[in-house]
Design an enzyme around this catalytic site. Structure first.
Site, PDB file in Angstrom:
ATOM      1  N   GLY A  65      65.339  49.104  35.742  1.00 49.89           N
ATOM      2  CA  GLY A  65      64.948  50.654  35.738  1.00 49.89           C
ATOM      3  C   GLY A  65      64.359  51.080  36.989  1.00 49.89           C
ATOM      4  N   GLY A 113      66.788  46.747  32.555  1.00 50.17           N
ATOM      5  CA  GLY A 113      67.504  47.753  31.638  1.00 50.17           C
ATOM      6  C   GLY A 113      69.009  47.701  31.494  1.00 50.17           C
ATOM      7  CD  GLU A 136      61.688  42.399  32.834  1.00 53.00           C
ATOM      8  OE1 GLU A 136      62.892  43.170  32.616  1.00 53.00           O
ATOM      9  OE2 GLU A 136      61.954  41.197  32.610  1.00 53.00           O
ATOM     10  CG  ASP A 144      60.922  46.951  29.083  1.00 49.69           C
ATOM     11  OD1 ASP A 144      61.641  46.145  29.717  1.00 49.69           O
ATOM     12  OD2 ASP A 144      60.843  48.210  29.198  1.00 49.69           O
TER      13      ASP A 144
END
Length: 349
Positions: A65, A113, A136, A144
């Site tokens: 992202g 993402g 991450e 996520d």
């Protein structure tokens, strides 16, 4: 619509093509909005029988992202960051529940993402160029886009290993873990897309016919060590097990973990623990949105982005600095509910 996402009809299929090559196709809010609009339109279009997701040009499928934007927003009021997460997670959920067949071509870097775009798809094609990771914890974030759901369902403790270490795995390893459904030489991809566009009812047969035996998966040889040393849901136990083992492999992974945010390593373990118990993907996304809304404004994310992406000194000063200083109370706060009007909600069809 944004030029950074190409939505087009191709024969009897529709295609979502990421088109942000200079950023390795990292997702923006506008790209996620455009993908949602296209997918919603194609749901009711009888001429569209399947959806293909790939990248238009350049290296990588999708590197994640817009991290810089998230950090800039997190350093202020967090509004734009929350808007991005809310939109991206709606896209993830839409793909997870999509009624028509979806095919993701994970050719190249597939991280963050990009994982959220590919893993909901019915067919997930890996190649010799695939580099899959959820890195991450190295920037104070967490795996996520459904990571709590997907990683917690991988064989043994491989999900916990990938979530904590951010290890990059290749296409063969993706096949071995079930992250990919097919392994194809990259040179065959365009021909496969053409064949699928001509006859989308035969996707499975087309991909199966073109699939080749992947190389030996490296992670398979390490499964026993991963399952044994990453067995606990308590982060301190994992660190202790690696230190006590003393093998070269264990020491390498221990050194890797010592570079990660203790806070988000604990967040990640708890996320996978609760994700394994979820029965509705929407509930998983609701939890992850709460965590994202909290974490994006905390010190470790801002510091991680500074150290790894902005200043690139690779020397983040985490706070809390040790796993022992990350209290259960802090984890409870990060997973705590938002105000009723701030919670994540799926799209209404």
């Amino acid at each position: 619509m944004t030029e950074e996402l190409i939505a087009q009809i191709d024969g009897r299929t529709a295609r979502l093509r990421l088109n942000r090559p200079k950023a390795l196709h990292a997702l923006t809010t506008a790209m996620c909005e455009a993908a949602i609009d296209a997918l919603m339109a194609w749901r009711a279009d009888l001429s569209v029988e399947a959806v293909l997701i790939d990248h238009a040009e350049g290296r990588g499928f999708c590197a994640g992202g817009d991290i810089r934007m998230l950090a800039e927003s997190g350093a202020s009021d967090g509004v734009r960051a929350r808007e991005f997460f809310h939109t991206e997670y709606r896209l993830n959920h839409l793909l997870f529940t999509y009624a028509k067949p979806t095919v993701a071509f994970m050719d190249g870097i597939t991280m963050g993402g990009g994982v959220g775009l590919s893993l909901p798809c019915q067919y997930r094609v890996a190649t010799e160029h695939t580099r899959f990771a959820m890195p991450e914890t190295g920037i104070g974030l967490f795996p996520d886009v459904g990571g709590g759901w997907y990683l917690s369902r991988l064989p043994g403790r491989t999900g916990q290993f990938l979530a904590l270490t951010g290890a990059r795995i290749d296409g063969a390893e993706c096949m071995a873990l079930g992250l990919a459904t097919h392994y194809l030489p990259s040179e065959l991809l365009e021909d496969m897309k053409t064949k699928i566009a001509e006859n989308p009812q035969e996707i499975e047969a087309i991909l199966k016919e073109a699939s080749v035996e992947p190389p030996e998966a490296r992670i398979t040889a390490n499964r026993d060590k991963i399952d044994r040393l990453f067995a606990s849901d308590k982060y301190e136990d994992i660190l202790a097990a690696l230190a006590e083992d003393g093998s070269e492999w264990a020491q390498k992974e221990l050194e890797t973990l010592r570079t990660k945010s203790p806070q988000t390593c604990k967040v990640s373990l708890y996320l996978l623990w609760q994700g394994a118990q979820q029965t509705d993907f929407a509930d998983e996304m609701r939890v992850e949105y709460r965590v994202g809304a909290h974490v994006v404004q905390r010190h470790d994310f801002l510091e991680g982005v500074r150290a790894v992406i902005v200043d690139k000194d690779n020397d983040p000063q985490w706070n809390p600095a040790t796993p022992e200083d990350v209290s259960d109370h802090l984890i409870d706060q990060i997973f705590g509910p938002l105000n009723a009007d701030e919670e994540w909600t799926p799209l209404k069809f």
